[in-house]
Scaffold this active site. Structure first.
Site, PDB file in Angstrom:
ATOM      1  N   ASP A   1       9.095 -10.479   5.967  1.00  7.61           N
ATOM      2  CA  ASP A   1       9.753  -9.601   7.131  1.00  7.61           C
ATOM      3  C   ASP A   1      11.120  -9.143   6.666  1.00  7.61           C
ATOM      4  OD1 ASP A   1      10.862  -8.507   9.464  1.00  7.61           O
ATOM      5  OD2 ASP A   1      10.766 -10.488  10.666  1.00  7.61           O
ATOM      6  N   VAL A   2      11.225  -8.024   6.499  1.00  2.90           N
ATOM      7  CA  VAL A   2      12.476  -7.357   5.678  1.00  2.90           C
ATOM      8  C   VAL A   2      13.663  -7.350   6.796  1.00  2.90           C
ATOM      9  CG1 VAL A   2      11.218  -6.013   4.147  1.00  2.90           C
ATOM     10  CG2 VAL A   2      11.666  -5.029   6.441  1.00  2.90           C
TER      11      VAL A   2
ATOM     12  N   ASN B   1      12.043   0.186   0.084  1.00  4.67           N
ATOM     13  CA  ASN B   1      10.672   1.005   0.323  1.00  4.67           C
ATOM     14  C   ASN B   1      10.310   0.995   1.930  1.00  4.67           C
ATOM     15  OD1 ASN B   1       8.538   3.017  -0.337  1.00  4.67           O
ATOM     16  ND2 ASN B   1       7.510   1.435   0.073  1.00  4.67           N
TER      17      ASN B   1
ATOM     18  N   ARG C   1       0.696  -1.300  -0.059  1.00  4.54           N
ATOM     19  CA  ARG C   1      -0.268  -0.041   0.225  1.00  4.54           C
ATOM     20  C   ARG C   1       0.699   1.470  -0.052  1.00  4.54           C
ATOM     21  NH1 ARG C   1      -2.508   0.287   6.276  1.00  4.54           N
ATOM     22  NH2 ARG C   1      -0.455   0.649   7.233  1.00  4.54           N
TER      23      ARG C   1
ATOM     24  N   TYR D   1      13.358   7.491  13.793  1.00  3.40           N
ATOM     25  CA  TYR D   1      13.047   7.425  12.482  1.00  3.40           C
ATOM     26  C   TYR D   1      14.325   8.274  11.624  1.00  3.40           C
ATOM     27  CZ  TYR D   1      10.543   8.453   8.031  1.00  3.40           C
ATOM     28  OH  TYR D   1      10.083   8.440   6.728  1.00  3.40           O
TER      29      TYR D   1
ATOM     30  N   ASP E   1       5.703  -7.643   1.520  1.00  2.17           N
ATOM     31  CA  ASP E   1       5.363  -6.794   2.730  1.00  2.17           C
ATOM     32  C   ASP E   1       4.769  -8.009   3.807  1.00  2.17           C
ATOM     33  OD1 ASP E   1       3.691  -4.676   4.148  1.00  2.17           O
ATOM     34  OD2 ASP E   1       3.860  -3.719   2.352  1.00  2.17           O
TER      35      ASP E   1
ATOM     36  N   THR F   1       0.015   9.395   2.025  1.00  2.00           N
ATOM     37  CA  THR F   1      -0.200   7.929   2.341  1.00  2.00           C
ATOM     38  C   THR F   1      -0.920   7.758   3.198  1.00  2.00           C
ATOM     39  OG1 THR F   1       2.003   8.109   3.495  1.00  2.00           O
ATOM     40  CG2 THR F   1       2.257   7.936   1.214  1.00  2.00           C
TER      41      THR F   1
ATOM     42  N   LYS G   1      16.912   7.030   8.757  1.00  2.00           N
ATOM     43  CA  LYS G   1      16.907   7.704   7.622  1.00  2.00           C
ATOM     44  C   LYS G   1      18.196   8.499   7.160  1.00  2.00           C
ATOM     45  CE  LYS G   1      13.027   6.141   6.257  1.00  2.00           C
ATOM     46  NZ  LYS G   1      13.027   5.146   5.261  1.00  2.00           N
TER      47      LYS G   1
END
Length: 247
Positions: A60-61, A87, A16, A152, A37, A187, A156
């Site tokens: 699961d990344v 992503n 999504r 976060y 995902d 989003t 990043k």
């Protein structure tokens, strides 16, 4: 003819939001796409909608073995990987004093460690193509600090850094590595109940006076995935409506 005809892409966090938009745009430009995902229902629905050039995998990344499975299944289904879009991401908004170690590590694992695992695992597959592109989705908060976003922002900034290192290490294999730094994008992450006032305040501080649609970021993903960006590597591509122009 699409810009990505004959290319094979892997996209994480593709069920999504921005991820789904990236999947759609890559397919539209001719790529065959495996996206992953933890959101299974949304992922399966998107794969069914887009048809035979798309596969969805629950993933699961943060798990190295699951990364191995994704790359192996991509190769067996479509062939070696040309494009990797890292992503997947989450955010937990709390001040440092209130943020638990567990919460901090969760954000780091999903946003940062996953990028390392993805690039490491996909490398052997991408070497076979001699013409690869890795696109790591960072944020404008990978260029500046923001109160309440310590985990976060840390993740990043790290994505920005590892992108540059990977660009130098992977150049000999014909693999380019770049980062994208979006500002405020429409989003589900910003469309939760009770955040509209905050979003309106954010818009007021954007020189273009609006948020971006996911497809606007996806167009940049396609550019970096395609041969149009053949001399771009180790670079930061900011798409923020001018927010960071005065920084």
């Amino acid at each position: 003819m699409g810009k990505l005809d004959g290319k094979v892409a892997v996209v994480t966090g593709g069920s999504r939001g921005q991820g789904a938009s990236h999947v759609r745009e890559l397919v539209e430009e001719g790529a065959k796409v495996v996206f992953s995902d933890v959101l299974v229902n949304e992922g399966e629905a998107l794969a069914e909608e887009l048809g035979e050039n798309v596969r969805f995998i629950k993933h699961d990344v943060t798990n190295a073995q699951e990364w191995e499975n994704v790359i192996a299944e991509t190769e067996s289904t479509f062939g070696p990987v040309n494009i990797l879009v890292n992503n997947a991401g989450i955010v937990i908004t709390k001040n440092i004093a209130d943020l638990s170690e567990e919460e901090y590590r969760k954000v780091i694992d999903v946003n940062q460690v996953s990028v390392f695992l993805g690039m490491k695992t996909a490398l052997s597959s991408m070497k076979k193509t001699g013409n690869g592109s890795i696109i790591n989705i960072s944020s404008i908060d990978g260029l500046r600090g923001a109160p309440g976003n310590s985990a976060y922002d840390s993740s990043k900034f790290a994505v920005r850094g590892i992108t540059k290192t990977a660009a130098l290490e992977f150049a000999e294999y014909g693999i380019r590595v770049n980062s994208i730094h979006p500002g405020v994008i429409e989003t589900p992450m910003i469309q939760v109940e009770g955040t509209q006032d905050q979003v309106e305040k954010l818009k007021a501080g954007i020189p273009l006076k609006r948020t971006a649609q996911p497809k606007e970021v996806s167009k940049l993903v396609v550019f970096l995935a395609s041969d149009d960006s053949s001399y771009c590597t180790g670079s930061e591509f900011v798409i923020d409506g001018g927010v960071t122009a005065s920084n």
